[in-house]
Design a protein around this motif. Structure first.
Motif, mmCIF file in Angstrom:
data_model
loop_
_atom_site.group_PDB
_atom_site.id
_atom_site.type_symbol
_atom_site.label_atom_id
_atom_site.label_comp_id
_atom_site.label_asym_id
_atom_site.label_seq_id
_atom_site.Cartn_x
_atom_site.Cartn_y
_atom_site.Cartn_z
ATOM 1 N N ALA A 49 57.598 41.679 -24.404
ATOM 2 C CA ALA A 49 58.668 42.385 -25.286
ATOM 3 C C ALA A 49 59.909 43.038 -24.278
ATOM 4 O O ALA A 49 60.883 43.230 -24.609
ATOM 5 N N GLY A 50 59.163 43.304 -22.987
ATOM 6 C CA GLY A 50 60.228 43.645 -22.113
ATOM 7 C C GLY A 50 59.568 44.247 -20.943
ATOM 8 O O GLY A 50 58.291 43.959 -20.528
ATOM 9 N N TYR A 51 60.437 45.138 -20.106
ATOM 10 C CA TYR A 51 59.697 45.524 -18.649
ATOM 11 C C TYR A 51 59.844 46.820 -18.509
ATOM 12 O O TYR A 51 60.755 47.599 -19.176
ATOM 13 N N VAL A 52 58.736 47.649 -17.620
ATOM 14 C CA VAL A 52 59.175 48.663 -17.210
ATOM 15 C C VAL A 52 59.347 49.019 -15.681
ATOM 16 O O VAL A 52 58.732 48.143 -14.973
ATOM 17 N N ALA A 53 60.521 49.496 -15.114
ATOM 18 C CA ALA A 53 61.010 49.594 -13.885
ATOM 19 C C ALA A 53 60.528 51.079 -13.478
ATOM 20 O O ALA A 53 60.565 52.060 -13.866
ATOM 21 N N CYS A 54 60.058 50.927 -11.937
ATOM 22 C CA CYS A 54 59.788 52.113 -11.189
ATOM 23 C C CYS A 54 58.760 53.037 -12.076
ATOM 24 O O CYS A 54 58.618 54.464 -12.137
ATOM 25 N N GLY A 55 57.760 52.560 -12.446
ATOM 26 C CA GLY A 55 56.379 53.135 -12.776
ATOM 27 C C GLY A 55 55.511 53.170 -11.597
ATOM 28 O O GLY A 55 56.016 52.975 -10.500
ATOM 29 N N SER A 56 54.163 53.670 -11.812
ATOM 30 C CA SER A 56 53.145 53.596 -10.885
ATOM 31 C C SER A 56 52.837 52.321 -10.186
ATOM 32 O O SER A 56 52.783 52.129 -9.025
ATOM 33 N N THR A 57 52.926 51.239 -11.029
ATOM 34 C CA THR A 57 52.851 50.088 -10.503
ATOM 35 C C THR A 57 53.918 49.538 -9.661
ATOM 36 O O THR A 57 53.894 48.964 -8.583
ATOM 37 N N GLY A 58 55.134 49.993 -9.660
ATOM 38 C CA GLY A 58 56.543 49.727 -8.795
ATOM 39 C C GLY A 58 56.473 50.711 -7.719
ATOM 40 O O GLY A 58 57.528 50.895 -7.008
ATOM 41 N N GLU A 59 55.550 51.597 -7.470
ATOM 42 C CA GLU A 59 55.342 52.495 -6.301
ATOM 43 C C GLU A 59 56.761 53.325 -6.248
ATOM 44 O O GLU A 59 57.209 53.829 -5.076
ATOM 45 N N ALA A 60 57.020 53.707 -7.462
ATOM 46 C CA ALA A 60 58.168 54.730 -7.626
ATOM 47 C C ALA A 60 57.903 55.940 -6.930
ATOM 48 O O ALA A 60 59.228 56.539 -6.361
ATOM 49 N N ALA A 61 56.858 56.636 -6.570
ATOM 50 C CA ALA A 61 56.886 57.730 -5.698
ATOM 51 C C ALA A 61 57.191 57.608 -4.407
ATOM 52 O O ALA A 61 57.319 58.599 -3.485
ATOM 53 N N ALA A 62 57.206 56.184 -3.705
ATOM 54 C CA ALA A 62 57.729 55.885 -2.706
ATOM 55 C C ALA A 62 59.049 55.524 -2.467
ATOM 56 O O ALA A 62 59.478 54.891 -1.312
ATOM 57 N N LEU A 63 59.736 55.593 -3.408
ATOM 58 C CA LEU A 63 61.221 55.217 -3.484
ATOM 59 C C LEU A 63 62.077 56.477 -3.633
ATOM 60 O O LEU A 63 61.809 57.210 -4.658
ATOM 61 N N ASP A 64 63.104 56.448 -2.926
ATOM 62 C CA ASP A 64 64.301 57.411 -3.073
ATOM 63 C C ASP A 64 64.979 57.448 -4.386
ATOM 64 O O ASP A 64 64.683 56.135 -4.816
ATOM 65 N N HIS A 65 65.733 58.246 -4.845
ATOM 66 C CA HIS A 65 66.289 58.001 -6.051
ATOM 67 C C HIS A 65 67.616 56.878 -5.988
ATOM 68 O O HIS A 65 67.742 56.035 -6.985
ATOM 69 N N ASP A 66 68.123 56.673 -4.983
ATOM 70 C CA ASP A 66 68.974 55.572 -4.640
ATOM 71 C C ASP A 66 68.269 54.161 -4.757
ATOM 72 O O ASP A 66 68.757 53.267 -5.394
ATOM 73 N N GLU A 67 67.262 54.190 -4.310
ATOM 74 C CA GLU A 67 66.285 52.862 -4.224
ATOM 75 C C GLU A 67 65.995 52.596 -5.546
ATOM 76 O O GLU A 67 65.978 51.513 -6.192
ATOM 77 N N GLN A 68 65.422 53.715 -6.401
ATOM 78 C CA GLN A 68 65.273 53.677 -7.658
ATOM 79 C C GLN A 68 66.305 52.724 -8.719
ATOM 80 O O GLN A 68 66.135 52.204 -9.478
ATOM 81 N N LEU A 69 67.411 53.559 -8.418
ATOM 82 C CA LEU A 69 68.528 53.101 -9.223
ATOM 83 C C LEU A 69 68.997 51.547 -8.893
ATOM 84 O O LEU A 69 69.319 51.122 -9.848
ATOM 85 N N ALA A 70 68.756 51.210 -7.669
ATOM 86 C CA ALA A 70 69.070 50.029 -7.122
ATOM 87 C C ALA A 70 68.134 48.852 -7.641
ATOM 88 O O ALA A 70 68.344 47.917 -8.170
ATOM 89 N N VAL A 71 66.762 49.347 -7.713
ATOM 90 C CA VAL A 71 65.718 48.479 -8.412
ATOM 91 C C VAL A 71 65.987 48.462 -9.904
ATOM 92 O O VAL A 71 65.961 47.350 -10.537
ATOM 93 N N LEU A 72 66.619 49.477 -10.554
ATOM 94 C CA LEU A 72 66.695 49.488 -12.018
ATOM 95 C C LEU A 72 67.973 48.351 -11.905
ATOM 96 O O LEU A 72 68.005 47.611 -13.240
ATOM 97 N N ASP A 73 68.858 48.591 -11.414
ATOM 98 C CA ASP A 73 70.151 47.898 -11.673
ATOM 99 C C ASP A 73 69.643 46.330 -11.584
ATOM 100 O O ASP A 73 70.088 45.470 -12.256
ATOM 101 N N THR A 74 68.748 45.885 -10.555
ATOM 102 C CA THR A 74 68.382 44.560 -10.216
ATOM 103 C C THR A 74 67.554 44.141 -11.530
ATOM 104 O O THR A 74 67.743 42.871 -11.979
ATOM 105 N N VAL A 75 66.803 44.944 -11.916
ATOM 106 C CA VAL A 75 66.081 44.557 -13.038
ATOM 107 C C VAL A 75 66.746 44.194 -14.412
ATOM 108 O O VAL A 75 66.761 43.216 -15.122
ATOM 109 N N LEU A 76 67.567 45.338 -14.763
ATOM 110 C CA LEU A 76 68.500 45.076 -15.781
ATOM 111 C C LEU A 76 69.501 43.783 -15.557
ATOM 112 O O LEU A 76 69.658 43.072 -16.687
#
Length: 304
Positions: free
Chosen positions: A56-83
């Motif tokens: 159905a879709g994807y979840v980016a930067c959840g606990s599986t994505g180790e989001a707690a170990a990513l800063d906000h810039d990294e999270q935005l970059a991950v999100l942009d890649t997934v999108l």
């Protein structure tokens, strides 16, 4: 492990664009290169690999994505890649914190991207009363311009969302679904019976029972592996083809057991590394899977 049988997909209901948040969602790992930086090429390739598998879709930067170990810039970059890789498939973004003002500002930033929703847990460590949780989620739902998926996971946050609290939050027009890791089958049944929130199984071993009971789908980390079979399972359950679904489910259980034997996402990254899809690199304090588990996972990798 032998390759699992897949029912004839043409005989199953079509997996068109899901209604709301129904269906199988993949909470993506975040691949890291050997030097610890985000491996965007591996992430892009992983999204593309999962795309035709009936999800159905994807979840980016959840606990599986180790989001707690990513800063906000990294999270935005991950999100942009997934999108970019997801194309028309929807993407939900994980967001967590315990400072309300910072959460509101971060949500406003994320809502500038074409996301389908936000996966939001209670504030960790604080352990507010139920009145505080109601205020927290209602305020964030008022802030967001996309729907909220509540994330009930008390063993990570320390906060228990009571059934009455969840039913009250279901009245908010911008709170549409819940990732159910609460561990309370009575609460799960009450939410499904109420019908206002789409219940998504969040504990992989509980997918069959929750969806058979009427849950709308699942957010399943294990479904990085044998994705087509997880997707087929949900479609069989939706079509009330329980006997076929049961056979498929029992074939998936050994893999689910192995992939949840140690803290997520270490087993999953070990398996994906064995398949040549990414480097087996995690960020501290997460550690790689044990050697014994890696050997157990090797049988899964060889079955694909």
């Amino acid at each position: 492990m032998p390759t699992l049988p897949v029912p004839t997909l043409t005989a199953l209901p079509a997996s068109a664009t899901p209604a709301g948040f129904a269906g199988l969602w993949i909470p993506l790992v975040t691949p890291f290169a050997a030097d610890g930086t985000v491996d965007h090429a591996a992430l892009h390739a992983l999204v593309l690999r999962l795309k035709p598998a009936g999800i159905a879709g994807y979840v980016a930067c959840g606990s599986t994505g180790e989001a707690a170990a990513l800063d906000h810039d990294e999270q935005l970059a991950v999100l942009d890649t997934v999108l970019q890789a997801a194309g028309r498939l929807p993407v939900v973004m994980g967001v967590s914190g315990y400072h309300l003002g910072q959460m509101q500002r971060w949500i406003a930033t994320l809502c500038g991207r074409p996301i389908a929703g936000l996966l939001v847990p209670p504030p960790s460590y604080v352990r507010p009363a139920q009145a505080g949780l109601l205020h927290w989620f209602r305020t964030l739902a008022d802030t967001a311009t996309v729907p909220l998926v509540l994330y009930d996971i008390p063993y990570r946050t320390g906060a228990v969302l009571a059934a009455d609290t969840l039913l009250a939050l279901a009245a908010h027009p911008n709170i549409r679904a819940i990732k159910d890791c609460g561990g309370d089958p009575q609460k799960t049944a009450a939410l499904i019976a109420d019908g206002r929130l789409q219940v998504l199984a969040g504990e992989d071993a509980q997918i069959f029972g929750s969806v058979a009971l009427g849950a709308a789908g699942a957010i399943a980390a294990s479904a990085h592996w044998q994705t087509e079979r997880f997707s087929a399972l949900l479609r069989l359950l939706a079509g009330q083809r329980l006997a076929e679904a049961r056979i498929l489910w029992h074939g998936l259980l050994p893999g689910i057991s192995a992939l949840t034997a140690e803290p997520n996402p270490a087993p999953l990254k070990a398996l994906l590394a064995q398949q040549g899809l990414l480097e087996n690199v995690l960020r501290s304090p997460m550690m790689a899977a044990s050697e014994a588990l890696e050997q157990r996972l090797a049988a899964l990798a060889s079955s694909d």
